[in-house]
Motif scaffolding. Structure first.
Motif, PDB file in Angstrom:
ATOM      1  N   ARG A  68     -43.999   5.652 -63.734  1.00  0.00           N
ATOM      2  CA  ARG A  68     -44.324   5.543 -65.149  1.00  0.00           C
ATOM      3  C   ARG A  68     -44.691   6.871 -65.805  1.00  0.00           C
ATOM      4  NH1 ARG A  68     -47.522   0.227 -66.609  1.00  0.00           N
ATOM      5  NH2 ARG A  68     -46.668   0.810 -68.615  1.00  0.00           N
ATOM      6  N   ILE A  69     -45.076   7.834 -64.974  1.00  0.00           N
ATOM      7  CA  ILE A  69     -45.426   9.139 -65.534  1.00  0.00           C
ATOM      8  C   ILE A  69     -44.293  10.130 -65.302  1.00  0.00           C
ATOM      9  CG2 ILE A  69     -47.055  11.071 -65.497  1.00  0.00           C
ATOM     10  CD1 ILE A  69     -49.230   9.285 -64.606  1.00  0.00           C
ATOM     11  N   GLY A  70     -43.835  10.731 -66.362  1.00  0.00           N
ATOM     12  CA  GLY A  70     -42.871  11.809 -66.220  1.00  0.00           C
ATOM     13  C   GLY A  70     -43.655  13.096 -66.297  1.00  0.00           C
ATOM     14  N   PHE A  71     -43.579  13.947 -65.278  1.00  0.00           N
ATOM     15  CA  PHE A  71     -44.381  15.156 -65.372  1.00  0.00           C
ATOM     16  C   PHE A  71     -43.597  16.436 -65.177  1.00  0.00           C
ATOM     17  CE2 PHE A  71     -44.787  16.094 -60.866  1.00  0.00           C
ATOM     18  CZ  PHE A  71     -44.646  14.846 -60.261  1.00  0.00           C
ATOM     19  N   LEU A  72     -44.010  17.396 -65.946  1.00  0.00           N
ATOM     20  CA  LEU A  72     -43.397  18.716 -65.903  1.00  0.00           C
ATOM     21  C   LEU A  72     -44.475  19.705 -65.513  1.00  0.00           C
ATOM     22  CD1 LEU A  72     -40.871  20.417 -66.659  1.00  0.00           C
ATOM     23  CD2 LEU A  72     -41.779  20.565 -68.947  1.00  0.00           C
ATOM     24  N   GLY A  73     -44.412  20.172 -64.280  1.00  0.00           N
ATOM     25  CA  GLY A  73     -45.419  21.118 -63.798  1.00  0.00           C
ATOM     26  C   GLY A  73     -44.840  22.509 -63.728  1.00  0.00           C
TER      27      GLY A  73
ATOM     28  N   PHE B 153     -54.217  18.155 -63.786  1.00  0.00           N
ATOM     29  CA  PHE B 153     -52.854  17.661 -63.970  1.00  0.00           C
ATOM     30  C   PHE B 153     -52.315  17.060 -62.665  1.00  0.00           C
ATOM     31  CE2 PHE B 153     -48.311  18.670 -63.514  1.00  0.00           C
ATOM     32  CZ  PHE B 153     -47.774  18.106 -64.659  1.00  0.00           C
ATOM     33  N   LYS B 154     -52.474  17.791 -61.576  1.00  0.00           N
ATOM     34  CA  LYS B 154     -51.936  17.335 -60.291  1.00  0.00           C
ATOM     35  C   LYS B 154     -52.634  16.067 -59.804  1.00  0.00           C
ATOM     36  CE  LYS B 154     -50.606  21.924 -58.766  1.00  0.00           C
ATOM     37  NZ  LYS B 154     -51.220  23.076 -58.092  1.00  0.00           N
ATOM     38  N   CYS B 155     -53.933  15.995 -60.005  1.00  0.00           N
ATOM     39  CA  CYS B 155     -54.674  14.787 -59.594  1.00  0.00           C
ATOM     40  C   CYS B 155     -54.228  13.580 -60.419  1.00  0.00           C
ATOM     41  CB  CYS B 155     -56.176  14.986 -59.762  1.00  0.00           C
ATOM     42  SG  CYS B 155     -56.898  16.042 -58.505  1.00  0.00           S
TER      43      CYS B 155
END
Ligand SMILES: Nc1ncnc2c1ncn2[C@@H]1O[C@H](COP(=O)(O)OP(=O)(O)OP(=O)(O)O)[C@@H](O)[C@H]1O
Ligand SMILES: [Mg+2]
Length: 240
Positions: free
Chosen positions: A81-86, A50-52
């Protein structure tokens, strides 16, 4: 699922952490308007993957193509362009939900910010709490706000690492409705999860990550039951 082309393509992505090869030659694509779930045992490398992919970690080797274009090192292209929820919420404790969203909206130079933020707070069920500092919020309320923050700039890709964590039944179904609506309007969504029920309810396709490798992927057509999906997963995790 509509055939709209590939949104994100990973080619032979590897990651070394210390002297450990955590990701081994990951080749995987995410189509436009698709929900792809990545599942796998603890320590398989899901969060590293995910992080990469979102640019929080630099892959050791391999290539990432976003909408057909090679992503360069430290590119801001991905971040926009990427919305991320970590696992981190990236929220400010001394600010209210509305203030948090406005803070991010200004970073993204968004138009109609007040209206969009208000709509999102209603969507995730935090509108009544919009002006309260989030310091005292429960974990589930924080997660709801984190979801709103991710959705705010209307990203083309949503990457969600264990998004159902800490959510009550109502919030789980809110989140699933949001995810499906996004998919239906063409957003590509990648979910990392241990929650088979949610994966089964949401995903168009599932990939199994085991010891840093994608060992199998499969489409979840209408006919595939939850039990069948579990049996397949267990067989894939045991074999190879
Ligand atoms: N900084 C690091 N240095 C060395 N090894 C690391 C480091 N961070 C993670 N690892 C190792 O990488 C492997 C993958 O970790 P990762 O967090 O990606 O797994 P995961 O699939 O997300 O697990 P979980 O289901 O528990 O969230 C683990 O074996 C872990 O020990
Ligand atoms: Mg993890």
């Amino acid at each position: 699922m509509k055939e709209l082309g590939t949104m994100l393509e990973l080619k032979k992505m590897t990651k070394m952490l210390g002297d450990k090869l955590v990701l081994r030659n990951i080749t995987l694509s995410l189509e436009k308007g698709e929900i792809l779930a990545v599942i796998g045992p603890n320590g398989a490398g899901k969060s590293t993957f995910f992080k990469c992919t979102v640019g929080l970690l630099q892959p050791t080797s391999g290539e990432i193509f976003l909408d057909g274009e090679l992503v360069k090192k430290n590119s801001s292209q991905v971040k926009q362009r990427i919305g991320f929820l970590g696992h981190e919420s990236f929220l400010y404790n001394n600010l209210s939900p509305l203030e948090n969203l406005k803070f991010y909206g200004k970073l993204y130079k968004m138009k109609n910010l007040e209206r969009k933020a208000t709509e999102l707070l209603k969507e995730v069920g935090l509108y009544l709490f919009r002006d309260m500092p989030i310091r005292s919020f429960s974990r589930g309320m924080m997660q709801r706000l984190a979801i709103a923050r991710v959705l705010l700039p209307d990203p083309d890709i949503l990457m969600l690492d264990e998004p159902h964590t800490g959510l009550d039944q109502e919030a789980v179904s809110l989140l699933n409705t949001i995810i499906k609506n996004k998919r239906d309007s063409g957003t590509s969504i990648l979910i990392i999860s241990h929650d088979f029920e949610q994966v089964h309810a949401l995903a168009d396709r599932v990939a199994v990550l085991r010891k840093g490798k994608i060992v199998s992927t499969r489409s979840l057509g209408e006919g595939v039951s939850l039990a069948e999906m579990k049996a397949w997963y267990e067989a894939e995790v045991k074999s190879s």
